[in-house]
Design a protein around this motif. Sequence first.
Motif, PDB file in Angstrom:
ATOM      1  N   ALA A  85      21.513  23.561  66.287  1.00 34.52           N
ATOM      2  CA  ALA A  85      22.128  24.097  65.069  1.00 34.52           C
ATOM      3  C   ALA A  85      22.100  23.078  63.942  1.00 34.52           C
ATOM      4  O   ALA A  85      21.847  23.418  62.784  1.00 34.52           O
ATOM      5  N   ARG A  86      22.359  21.816  64.272  1.00 30.93           N
ATOM      6  CA  ARG A  86      22.357  20.788  63.226  1.00 30.93           C
ATOM      7  C   ARG A  86      20.969  20.598  62.634  1.00 30.93           C
ATOM      8  O   ARG A  86      20.802  20.442  61.431  1.00 30.93           O
ATOM      9  N   VAL A  87      19.955  20.609  63.495  1.00 30.32           N
ATOM     10  CA  VAL A  87      18.582  20.459  62.999  1.00 30.32           C
ATOM     11  C   VAL A  87      18.206  21.633  62.100  1.00 30.32           C
ATOM     12  O   VAL A  87      17.619  21.463  61.027  1.00 30.32           O
ATOM     13  N   GLU A  88      18.556  22.841  62.527  1.00 33.33           N
ATOM     14  CA  GLU A  88      18.219  24.017  61.730  1.00 33.33           C
ATOM     15  C   GLU A  88      18.978  24.023  60.412  1.00 33.33           C
ATOM     16  O   GLU A  88      18.441  24.404  59.370  1.00 33.33           O
ATOM     17  N   ALA A  89      20.234  23.602  60.419  1.00 34.53           N
ATOM     18  CA  ALA A  89      21.021  23.553  59.194  1.00 34.53           C
ATOM     19  C   ALA A  89      20.385  22.609  58.183  1.00 34.53           C
ATOM     20  O   ALA A  89      20.270  22.928  56.992  1.00 34.53           O
ATOM     21  N   ASP A 143      33.294  26.409  62.053  1.00 35.76           N
ATOM     22  CA  ASP A 143      32.530  25.251  62.505  1.00 35.76           C
ATOM     23  C   ASP A 143      31.042  25.440  62.209  1.00 35.76           C
ATOM     24  O   ASP A 143      30.347  24.490  61.824  1.00 35.76           O
ATOM     25  N   VAL A 144      30.544  26.667  62.400  1.00 34.42           N
ATOM     26  CA  VAL A 144      29.151  26.943  62.051  1.00 34.42           C
ATOM     27  C   VAL A 144      28.939  26.725  60.551  1.00 34.42           C
ATOM     28  O   VAL A 144      27.936  26.141  60.128  1.00 34.42           O
ATOM     29  N   GLY A 145      29.890  27.173  59.738  1.00 32.75           N
ATOM     30  CA  GLY A 145      29.793  26.962  58.297  1.00 32.75           C
ATOM     31  C   GLY A 145      29.721  25.492  57.933  1.00 32.75           C
ATOM     32  O   GLY A 145      28.951  25.090  57.051  1.00 32.75           O
ATOM     33  N   ARG A 146      30.516  24.684  58.614  1.00 36.19           N
ATOM     34  CA  ARG A 146      30.475  23.236  58.354  1.00 36.19           C
ATOM     35  C   ARG A 146      29.098  22.670  58.686  1.00 36.19           C
ATOM     36  O   ARG A 146      28.567  21.834  57.955  1.00 36.19           O
ATOM     37  N   MET A 147      28.534  23.120  59.810  1.00 36.81           N
ATOM     38  CA  MET A 147      27.196  22.652  60.180  1.00 36.81           C
ATOM     39  C   MET A 147      26.161  23.049  59.128  1.00 36.81           C
ATOM     40  O   MET A 147      25.219  22.314  58.846  1.00 36.81           O
ATOM     41  N   LEU A 148      26.346  24.225  58.542  1.00 33.75           N
ATOM     42  CA  LEU A 148      25.442  24.696  57.503  1.00 33.75           C
ATOM     43  C   LEU A 148      25.610  23.935  56.197  1.00 33.75           C
ATOM     44  O   LEU A 148      24.762  24.009  55.322  1.00 33.75           O
ATOM     45  N   GLY A 149      26.710  23.227  56.058  1.00 36.75           N
ATOM     46  CA  GLY A 149      26.951  22.487  54.828  1.00 36.75           C
ATOM     47  C   GLY A 149      27.858  23.199  53.850  1.00 36.75           C
ATOM     48  O   GLY A 149      27.960  22.798  52.690  1.00 36.75           O
ATOM     49  N   VAL A 150      28.529  24.274  54.292  1.00 37.05           N
ATOM     50  CA  VAL A 150      29.519  24.914  53.432  1.00 37.05           C
ATOM     51  C   VAL A 150      30.698  23.950  53.264  1.00 37.05           C
ATOM     52  O   VAL A 150      31.172  23.361  54.239  1.00 37.05           O
ATOM     53  N   ARG A 151      31.153  23.792  52.030  1.00 41.88           N
ATOM     54  CA  ARG A 151      32.236  22.841  51.769  1.00 41.88           C
ATOM     55  C   ARG A 151      33.538  23.291  52.424  1.00 41.88           C
ATOM     56  O   ARG A 151      33.807  24.489  52.534  1.00 41.88           O
TER      57      ARG A 151
END
Length: 292
Positions: A73-77, A140-148
């Motif tokens: 998930a982190r790589v894809e984000a 948590d998924v949003g955080r990985m995506l970079g949502v503030r």
Amino acid sequence: MAPPIVRGTAAWKYFGDFRDGLLAGQVLVLQVAHPVVAAGVRDHSNYTSDPWTRLMRTGASLSIYVYGGTAGARVEAERLRSLHRTFTGVSGGRRYSALNPAAYAWVHATLVKVPVDAQRFFGRPLSTSELNEYYAQMRDVGRMLGVREQDLPPDWTAFERYYDTMVADFEPNPTIATLFETIQTVRKPVRWLPDSWWRLHARVQMFLLRATLPPEFRARLGLQWTPDDQRRFTRFAHWVRLASTPIPAGLRTAHMRWIGKLNVWFRAHPRAYRLLIRHDNGPGARPQTHLS
């Protein structure tokens, strides 16, 4: 702290449920209702000419966040954020970026809401404890995506307030009109599909879109919804619920879990990834939006 997304947890059970696909049109409309997202799709996406490849790409990418493991998930984000940095332009005399924090958060919010709506319409509504767990996991998924952090409401109740406030401010725009036209006129994905079936598919997609959009927004878009339409949708939802609810969650999400794991492997083997999707969708490829 949200529990990890593992077998049996709320996000694992509901995010990849095959019934979520019945809301594909609804979520696309709500995403492009945001003016920044609409401008980005207008300027940087060719979904109108090749929507099926774009739709498969979107599903493949999303599957990684829930079913591909934390590292995948982190790589894809990071890959998506890197691509989206190139999505800039001018709309209404003002510059925009696909990484506009509010727009980026809104796209994530629509994807968070889809599984909850799908269960409400076609399954069993999530319990309060399930909603709390599901939303914490998707934060948590949003955080990985970079949502503030400030763009992630703290709990499900606050999220619903945020979501309803956003929808209340949306108005019709040309990108929504183009999306409606695309759904009704796009060519068949395969030649052997009978024309009559394809026309029926378009009518069903528009019907489900009208059925599942928030009623006030549906009215603002000028989409008619009659008591007869509601009765037809109620019958349809009943039969979907009857047929699908007894299926174990592991089977309802099997396709997305398989896609998620497969795509983690593809991200680690970009040459194979490029060969599979005709060299235009791997790392370093032409940028595509989640709506492409």
